[in-house]
Design a protein around this motif. Structure first.
Motif, PDB file in Angstrom:
ATOM      1  N   VAL A 107       0.817  -1.194   0.000  1.00  0.00           N
ATOM      2  CA  VAL A 107       0.000   0.000   0.000  1.00  0.00           C
ATOM      3  C   VAL A 107       0.863   1.262   0.000  1.00  0.00           C
ATOM      4  N   VAL A 108       0.501   2.186  -0.880  1.00  0.00           N
ATOM      5  CA  VAL A 108       0.994   3.567  -0.814  1.00  0.00           C
ATOM      6  C   VAL A 108      -0.173   4.392  -0.275  1.00  0.00           C
ATOM      7  N   PRO A 109      -0.113   4.850   0.960  1.00  0.00           N
ATOM      8  CA  PRO A 109      -1.242   5.591   1.518  1.00  0.00           C
ATOM      9  C   PRO A 109      -1.340   6.993   0.929  1.00  0.00           C
ATOM     10  N   THR A 110      -2.505   7.563   1.021  1.00  0.00           N
ATOM     11  CA  THR A 110      -2.667   8.976   0.684  1.00  0.00           C
ATOM     12  C   THR A 110      -2.255   9.824   1.884  1.00  0.00           C
ATOM     13  N   PRO A 111      -2.069  11.117   1.701  1.00  0.00           N
ATOM     14  CA  PRO A 111      -1.953  11.984   2.882  1.00  0.00           C
ATOM     15  C   PRO A 111      -3.194  11.824   3.767  1.00  0.00           C
ATOM     16  N   PRO A 112      -3.094  12.152   5.048  1.00  0.00           N
ATOM     17  CA  PRO A 112      -4.242  11.966   5.951  1.00  0.00           C
ATOM     18  C   PRO A 112      -5.541  12.589   5.445  1.00  0.00           C
ATOM     19  N   ASP A 156       0.571   2.266 -17.227  1.00  0.00           N
ATOM     20  CA  ASP A 156       0.391   3.295 -18.247  1.00  0.00           C
ATOM     21  C   ASP A 156      -0.269   4.541 -17.664  1.00  0.00           C
ATOM     22  N   ALA A 157      -1.255   4.357 -16.793  1.00  0.00           N
ATOM     23  CA  ALA A 157      -1.919   5.500 -16.168  1.00  0.00           C
ATOM     24  C   ALA A 157      -0.944   6.304 -15.314  1.00  0.00           C
ATOM     25  N   VAL A 158      -0.079   5.592 -14.586  1.00  0.00           N
ATOM     26  CA  VAL A 158       0.925   6.274 -13.765  1.00  0.00           C
ATOM     27  C   VAL A 158       1.924   7.008 -14.660  1.00  0.00           C
ATOM     28  N   ALA A 159       2.334   6.371 -15.743  1.00  0.00           N
ATOM     29  CA  ALA A 159       3.296   6.991 -16.655  1.00  0.00           C
ATOM     30  C   ALA A 159       2.723   8.251 -17.309  1.00  0.00           C
ATOM     31  N   ARG A 160       1.403   8.306 -17.462  1.00  0.00           N
ATOM     32  CA  ARG A 160       0.763   9.479 -18.072  1.00  0.00           C
ATOM     33  C   ARG A 160       0.413  10.556 -17.053  1.00  0.00           C
ATOM     34  N   GLY A 161       0.890  10.373 -15.803  1.00  0.00           N
ATOM     35  CA  GLY A 161       0.797  11.461 -14.835  1.00  0.00           C
ATOM     36  C   GLY A 161      -0.265  11.342 -13.769  1.00  0.00           C
ATOM     37  N   ALA A 162      -0.967  10.217 -13.678  1.00  0.00           N
ATOM     38  CA  ALA A 162      -1.996  10.077 -12.657  1.00  0.00           C
ATOM     39  C   ALA A 162      -1.374  10.128 -11.259  1.00  0.00           C
ATOM     40  N   VAL A 163      -2.049  10.800 -10.330  1.00  0.00           N
ATOM     41  CA  VAL A 163      -1.552  10.892  -8.951  1.00  0.00           C
ATOM     42  C   VAL A 163      -2.108   9.764  -8.088  1.00  0.00           C
ATOM     43  N   ALA A 164      -3.064   9.007  -8.597  1.00  0.00           N
ATOM     44  CA  ALA A 164      -3.617   7.817  -7.949  1.00  0.00           C
ATOM     45  C   ALA A 164      -4.377   7.038  -9.007  1.00  0.00           C
ATOM     46  N   VAL A 165      -4.589   5.759  -8.740  1.00  0.00           N
ATOM     47  CA  VAL A 165      -5.300   4.902  -9.691  1.00  0.00           C
ATOM     48  C   VAL A 165      -6.375   4.122  -8.941  1.00  0.00           C
ATOM     49  N   VAL A 166      -7.576   4.125  -9.497  1.00  0.00           N
ATOM     50  CA  VAL A 166      -8.688   3.325  -8.975  1.00  0.00           C
ATOM     51  C   VAL A 166      -8.997   2.257 -10.016  1.00  0.00           C
ATOM     52  N   VAL A 167      -8.942   0.978  -9.589  1.00  0.00           N
ATOM     53  CA  VAL A 167      -9.097  -0.148 -10.504  1.00  0.00           C
ATOM     54  C   VAL A 167     -10.397  -0.874 -10.199  1.00  0.00           C
ATOM     55  N   ASP A 184       8.480  -7.002  -2.263  1.00  0.00           N
ATOM     56  CA  ASP A 184       9.664  -6.186  -2.019  1.00  0.00           C
ATOM     57  C   ASP A 184       9.409  -4.692  -2.117  1.00  0.00           C
ATOM     58  N   ALA A 185       8.443  -4.263  -2.933  1.00  0.00           N
ATOM     59  CA  ALA A 185       8.200  -2.828  -3.104  1.00  0.00           C
ATOM     60  C   ALA A 185       6.811  -2.626  -3.702  1.00  0.00           C
ATOM     61  N   PRO A 186       6.179  -1.468  -3.443  1.00  0.00           N
ATOM     62  CA  PRO A 186       4.893  -1.184  -4.091  1.00  0.00           C
ATOM     63  C   PRO A 186       5.016  -1.224  -5.606  1.00  0.00           C
ATOM     64  N   PHE A 187       3.929  -1.552  -6.248  1.00  0.00           N
ATOM     65  CA  PHE A 187       3.930  -1.640  -7.712  1.00  0.00           C
ATOM     66  C   PHE A 187       4.208  -0.283  -8.347  1.00  0.00           C
ATOM     67  N   ALA A 188       3.684   0.777  -7.746  1.00  0.00           N
ATOM     68  CA  ALA A 188       3.821   2.121  -8.301  1.00  0.00           C
ATOM     69  C   ALA A 188       4.014   3.108  -7.149  1.00  0.00           C
ATOM     70  N   PRO A 189       4.530   4.300  -7.431  1.00  0.00           N
ATOM     71  CA  PRO A 189       4.759   5.276  -6.367  1.00  0.00           C
ATOM     72  C   PRO A 189       3.520   6.060  -5.963  1.00  0.00           C
ATOM     73  N   VAL A 190       2.363   5.692  -6.503  1.00  0.00           N
ATOM     74  CA  VAL A 190       1.112   6.393  -6.184  1.00  0.00           C
ATOM     75  C   VAL A 190       0.127   5.391  -5.572  1.00  0.00           C
ATOM     76  N   PRO A 191      -0.874   5.881  -4.827  1.00  0.00           N
ATOM     77  CA  PRO A 191      -1.865   4.960  -4.262  1.00  0.00           C
ATOM     78  C   PRO A 191      -2.663   4.238  -5.348  1.00  0.00           C
ATOM     79  N   ILE A 192      -2.919   2.951  -5.101  1.00  0.00           N
ATOM     80  CA  ILE A 192      -3.771   2.142  -5.977  1.00  0.00           C
ATOM     81  C   ILE A 192      -4.924   1.617  -5.131  1.00  0.00           C
TER      82      ILE A 192
END
Length: 432
Positions: A107-112, A156-167, A184-192
């Protein structure tokens, strides 16, 4: 990450052994009765959620260890670290509505206070800078974030600049489905976040017009200890039989895991009685939902030499579950087995496997593992074990919160157990 316990047993050359008429004696075996198998399924179901290292997984580890000890096995626990996330508030706030979502591990959490941004459909081309991308998966029984059909649109969504992804994990139950992921690590640097398709309509409508929403993913994360449970009965200079099954998963995992665990428990007693001149290794793995984390560690540490292993049988997901009719608003139970399960073996066991599982939907058409194995079976194949077989698949409630006792079909479970015994017996028959 691993804190491994212990030793690999030393072995000598395998023996040529007489064939025990094990398959013919299955019907006389109490541990293979439908009643005994279902009692173990109910016990597994009663332990609740099976996420690696959590209370349900720990209970199941202790339960399987006790059963091994009672059957005369030397038991060891192989400890390793597994990620965890205890969710707090996880929601997509759209206007006055708070739509629940599930945080995708790692998990990459959002800010509070959350992430407030316009919603955009990822399937529409162009940049997604500063937006919350909505990815709609096609209809399937989803299992893994590593699957290219999931991985590519999210990346692809992250590469195009999304700040979070909802699947939206579109599938038979309409529920949000957690997806297996690397540890070992989150899939992406943004919350999913994972969205139930039955709750997706207002989100998709808002994304079509770029309405603003607020995504919140809060909770406690970290690592905790999980354990593989290993039981051994060593006969000097004897070849090995290995039986493995995963214990863990995202939900209660009753259809996903309980049939494999129940058959595994039956084989704990059945194998030494019918094949007393073989060494036996029985393994229940944790860490499955982190792309076979526990299985990889177990094979490396406890796997006997491949050339001295007579057979490795792996009991993966959907060994025996109920089939359902799919209607637009609900599922209707059927008295037949879900055929979306696969039996794969080494080439030399294909004929025996097809005979052993004759008339069992899905399993009757055994495939060669040379065509590409999946799940933990692929780890066994990669490790070089030449004689192997494995069952895996995905029933309709796979990775869903609704994977409960009603997914189990006792007759299919009993038939699968008998098929496993018949296959083992045929595989260990000496060549003439």
């Amino acid at each position: 990450m691993a804190r491994r316990a212990l030793l690999k047993a030393g072995l000598a050359a395998p023996l040529a052994l007489p064939f025990a008429s094990a398959a013919a004696q299955v019907s006389e075996s109490d541990e293979m009765s439908s009643e005994r198998l279902m009692a173990d399924v109910r016990a597994y179901a009663g332990a609740g959620n099976k996420q690696s290292g959590g209370p349900g997984d720990r209970w199941t580890a202790g339960w399987t260890a006790e059963r091994l000890t009672a059957a005369g096995y030397a038991v060891q626990a192989q400890a390793f670290d597994a990620p965890f996330f205890e969710p707090g508030r996880c929601a997509l706030v759209l206007g006055d509505a708070a739509i629940p979502v599930i945080a995708q591990p790692l998990v990459v959490p959002t800010p509070p206070s959350g992430i407030t941004a316009p919603l955009r459909l990822a399937e529409i081309g162009g940049r997604l800078d500063g937006s919350i991308a909505v990815v709609r998966l096609p209809y399937r029984r989803w299992s893994s974030l590593v699957d290219a059909a999931v991985r590519r649109p999210v990346a692809d969504a992250v590469a195009r600049g999304a700040v979070a992804v909802v699947v939206a994990t579109t599938g038979p139950t309409g529920e949000a489905l957690l997806l297996n992921a690397h540890a070992d690590a989150p899939f992406a640097p943004v919350p999913i976040a994972l969205l139930a398709p039955r709750k997706a309509a207002p989100v998709v409508e808002a994304a079509q017009t770029g309405l603003t929403a607020r995504l919140q993913i809060k909770g406690q994360d970290g690592v905790r200890q999980a354990q593989n449970i290993i039981g051994q009965r060593i006969v000097a200079r004897a070849p090995w039989i290995v039986i493995s099954t995963p214990r863990s998963g995202w939900t209660d995992c009753v259809g996903e895991r309980a049939p494999g665990v129940a058959i595994w428990l039956a084989l704990v007693q059945w194998l030494p009685r019918h094949f007393p001149r073989h060494s036996v290794l029985m393994v229940t793995n944790s860490g499955h939902e982190y792309e076979n984390l526990g299985a990889k560690r177990m094979i490396k540490t406890f796997g006997p030499p491949p050339e001295q292993t007579a057979l490795w049988l792996h009991l993966g997901a959907n060994v025996a579950t109920r089939d359902w009719h799919e209607l637009p608003d609900r599922l209707l139970p059927l008295p037949s087995a879900d055929p979306f399960r696969f039996l794969m073996t080494s080439d030399d066991l294909l004929a025996q496997a097809r005979a052993a599982f004759r008339n069992q939907p899905g399993l009757e058409a055994a495939y060669s593992s040379a065509e590409g194995a999946a799940g933990e079976l692929q780890e066994i194949v990669r490790a070089g074990y030449p004689r192997h077989a494995g069952i895996f698949g995905a029933h309709r409630q796979h990775h869903a919160a609704s994977d409960t006792l009603e997914t189990i079909l006792p007759d299919a479970l009993h038939a699968a157990a008998r098929g496993c015994c018949a296959l083992i017996a045929a595989a260990l028959r000496p060549k003439i």
